[in-house]
Write an enzyme that holds these catalytic residues in place. Sequence first.
Site, PDB file in Angstrom:
ATOM      1  N   SER A 195       0.855  -1.173   0.000  1.00 57.63           N
ATOM      2  CA  SER A 195       0.000   0.000   0.000  1.00 57.63           C
ATOM      3  C   SER A 195       0.896   1.230   0.000  1.00 57.63           C
ATOM      4  CB  SER A 195      -0.895  -0.011   1.238  1.00 57.63           C
ATOM      5  OG  SER A 195      -0.733   1.170   1.966  1.00 57.63           O
ATOM      6  N   LYS A 196       0.395   2.277  -0.615  1.00 55.71           N
ATOM      7  CA  LYS A 196       1.224   3.461  -0.729  1.00 55.71           C
ATOM      8  C   LYS A 196       1.553   4.062   0.622  1.00 55.71           C
ATOM      9  CE  LYS A 196       0.010   3.981  -5.447  1.00 55.71           C
ATOM     10  NZ  LYS A 196      -0.722   4.542  -6.537  1.00 55.71           N
ATOM     11  N   ARG A 197       0.830   3.643   1.630  1.00 55.85           N
ATOM     12  CA  ARG A 197       1.080   4.170   2.959  1.00 55.85           C
ATOM     13  C   ARG A 197       2.016   3.268   3.766  1.00 55.85           C
ATOM     14  NH1 ARG A 197      -3.298   5.284   0.823  1.00 55.85           N
ATOM     15  NH2 ARG A 197      -4.074   3.180   1.016  1.00 55.85           N
TER      16      ARG A 197
END
Length: 496
Positions: free
Chosen positions: A264-266
Amino acid sequence: MCPAYYNGYANATTTGGTIMKPRVRYAPSPTGHLHIGNARTALFNYLFAKKKGGSFIIRIEDTDMARNIEEGTQSQLAQLAWLGIDWDESIDKEGARGPYRQLERLDIYKEYGEKLLDAGRAYKCYCTEEELAEERRQQKARGETRLHYSRKCLHGPERDGPYAIRFLVFQDAEYTFFDMIKGEVTFKSEDVGDFVIMKQNGIPTYNFACAVDDALMEITHVLRGEDHITNTPRQLMILDELGFDRPVYGHMPLIVNMEGKKLSKRDESIIQFIEQYRALGFLPEAMFNFIALLGWSPAADEEIFSRDELVERFDEDRLASAPATFDTGKLHYVNNRHMKRLSREEVLALCRPFLEEAGIGKEKDEAWLESLVAVFHDRLSYGKEIVRHYEEFFSAPFVIEGEALDFLRQDGVKELLVSLREKIHQADTLDAKTLKTLIKETGKETNMKGKMLFMPVRIAVSGSMKGPDLPEMMNLLGRETLLERLETTLGKIRMP
RNA sequence: GGCCCGUUGGAGAAGUGGUUUAACUCACCAGCCUUUCACGCUGGCAUGCACGGGUUCGAAUCCCGUACGGGUCACCA
């Protein structure tokens, strides 16, 4: 796989018995920088096209006005180019099937949307966002498992006001396709609700634009992430109704982190964007190599390859169907192997910006910098790591403890270090070669050799039992630091 | 929850019914090389392929079920 089987589900690969050159595409939305997952999608499409002598096309899917960002497109293309992925057709390289930016193809989608409307395969929907949300809320409250649009606009009268166009999904139909990676996959139409193909603002939705463009751009194979697999039946419906050929699909497993979660981009545990790796001094060919190993494996005893070798070895049958784990340790290893192929000058060029940024070697000459790089060349995983290595051996607080300190407390060590200190003190010039000679002479005088000679010196000047080549490291340290450290060490072993 | 996908050693991963006594790579350990450290080289490292059934002369490989993990169900792409 059986060719007859293959052709039973898709005829895009052959026309009149002749094999067509494949046309594949990478279709990013310009909503951000090049993510590792997208880079992989681009890379495999590229590999597939190159291997088969086909074309690699980049189409910009900018239909989400709200999320498009200014530099998104240019950034995507720039990072791909950096990786060494070049394209045959795109916004800057017009081919016969352009334009390659979806916002420039609005007339086309409008035309096909109306076609579907006229054919009764789509209908106007006047529902507002609020109404739809309320509808879903009620479905959930009733415990329904399939949250599909109620079709309340299907038979409603035409009226004024903004409307979206929904695709009318068949009842009781099955959509089966042969996936290059997963094998035969079937979806029932009842699992798909009537979906919007044209938004109220006159812009197509992803599934519609994508299907129409794939057909019009004569895309033969679609290699994409597994998160798109449930979009496939929708695209198939559109293709079929418009009378287009279906491309062959292949859904690649997701990339997951060490915990098995989708990247996930986070996710803080893994660096996600190509640009960031570039900024850390990773090599483009190594990134290319590493990414190619995410969900694919070569039929060889080796994993380190150049781009050309990867094109040569690529085989879509070896694409995996299980999730690919992103292993940072492996990435470092791959980059290290590629760095070893570089000349000293190239490594210095790669490291120089990081050294400058950290203010390392400011008052030293070019030869010193070259030696520094040479000493760590073999163990460097990426450019910026030179700073960490430097700090570890040259600027970190000088401490000796544990096993290293115990080693120094052996008989004869003190005399050895005292003798070496004198030689260093008196030497006219100090370079690596001289230092090696001095160590040898000290060994002869004090009757020490092998590990009993080198290890005490290593510990006395670095505090560690491991590290780079000793004379080279001592040369980089310089006379002053050497004498200081020798003094400190002697002070330490005097008091047991 | 419905649908779809997946599950092989410390880690990545080969394997698509029979030379599999389960490749290869990373990591780790041992030895060799190097008067040190690395590099390099050599060797070691899954009595078992999530679990339970079944099909078969024969299954990690095919089928069914269970468990676990993931994806997806938007006028996002």
